[in-house]
Enzyme design. Sequence first.
Site, PDB file in Angstrom:
ATOM      1  N   HIS A  57      23.368  31.646 -65.817  1.00 57.65           N
ATOM      2  CA  HIS A  57      23.963  32.367 -66.945  1.00 57.65           C
ATOM      3  C   HIS A  57      23.186  32.087 -68.232  1.00 57.65           C
ATOM      4  CE1 HIS A  57      27.468  33.801 -69.447  1.00 57.65           C
ATOM      5  NE2 HIS A  57      26.892  32.964 -70.312  1.00 57.65           N
ATOM      6  N   GLU A  58      22.981  30.812 -68.515  1.00 61.87           N
ATOM      7  CA  GLU A  58      22.293  30.445 -69.756  1.00 61.87           C
ATOM      8  C   GLU A  58      20.829  30.874 -69.740  1.00 61.87           C
ATOM      9  OE1 GLU A  58      23.906  29.605 -72.253  1.00 61.87           O
ATOM     10  OE2 GLU A  58      25.816  29.142 -71.290  1.00 61.87           O
ATOM     11  N   HIS A  97      20.553  34.254 -71.352  1.00 62.27           N
ATOM     12  CA  HIS A  97      20.502  34.170 -72.816  1.00 62.27           C
ATOM     13  C   HIS A  97      19.138  33.671 -73.283  1.00 62.27           C
ATOM     14  CE1 HIS A  97      24.690  35.084 -73.314  1.00 62.27           C
ATOM     15  NE2 HIS A  97      25.133  33.971 -72.741  1.00 62.27           N
TER      16      HIS A  97
END
Length: 430
Positions: free
Chosen positions: A20-21, A24
């Site tokens: 997920h990170e 980003h």
Amino acid sequence: MFILGIVLFAVGLLFSIAWHELGHLSTAKMFGIRVPQYMVGFGPTLFSKKKGDTEYGVKAIPFGGYIRMIGMFPPGPDGRMEARSTSPWRGMIEDARSAAFEELQPGDEKRLFYTRKPWKRVIVMFAGPFMNLILAVVLFLTVLMGFGISQQTTTVSSVSQCVISQSENPDDCAKSDPASPAAAAGLRAGDKILAFDGVRTDDWDKLSDLIRANPGEDVPVVVERKGEEITLHATIATNKVAKKDSNGQIVQGEYVTAGFLGFSSATGVVKQDFGQSVTWMGDRIGDAVDNLAALPAKIPALWDAAFGDGPREADSPMGVVGAARVGGEIATLDIPPTQQLAMFVMLVAGFNLSLFLFNMLPLLPLDGGHIAGALWESLRRATAKVLRRPDPGPFDVAKLMPVAYVVAGVFVCFTLLVLVADVVNPVRIT
């Protein structure tokens, strides 16, 4: 084995958070935003290494992760800026204007998040949840098309010997009871139905629809028995069943005529093709959205399960601890290892789907809240341009931080309630 299952789920959890990170991080760097930190976990740092201008590391508590981006919010009236975590929980304790002013370095004026165009900020904030969605889809497809799922098949499990009312015991057939169409046709347990009335199918739902659509008809039924194809002939009985609407819900007091053959189908693990897999995933996403919308209504039952003597329903909200327990139970099931693996992969896939949907809620401090802020800014600027008004500038998301604190507080309370329920009255699969 129970502990092994928990450990394996923890690994899947950490990978999902890191993944997920990474969404980003990669998009932020692609748009030239400086990212001082990329961390998996919270608490004390266990390991970290700096590469370029980003510190990569793992922390002691594996229940989250974050990246830090410079200039998440526009400067306040005094011109100060800060670096803010993408993590909802870490963001609660960060001041929206001044906490990370010291992190700004010469040249950062051109590497600030808020200075990027709204569509770029949307991509950066959407990339994290999108990575979870992609991972969920890949894992679901792997299981559905590679392993298969348990479902009813066209193989006969048992044959009703006679036609009696639903309230009677099907094993108690009197001599006067008429034979069921399946028994009269010579259908046997273990037969695999290949075709019905000239229509070949290996799908139980389709076969069931064909049977229901032919009441009173004499139809050929092709079965595979001991490796050979045999054609049987059945006269489908006429039955009256409750009518269902377009959503599959029973319409009270209304009945329709349907065909009845008189056998039970066997359950088996069936591989899905791509189309079936997409349909299955669409249904699961719809179910997940419905469950998310129903969360507030489930809180009283969850409270009763945690602090009272209420039962813990199978569809009750479940947190990381509860999911880890389920992972442990999967490892102890007396089933083939491939089936255990498939169940475990499904668990991780479901967790990633939940992460995607939860993070897309248009509420700060979630990713969806920042996306909503960027879209609102884009709308304001477009409206000003059409009306030939001055550019209103960046939308100051920091002004919504009081609301974000309230939202985060509600999330924390809900998380604690789920945690207690997961410990004292967990959801069980056995």
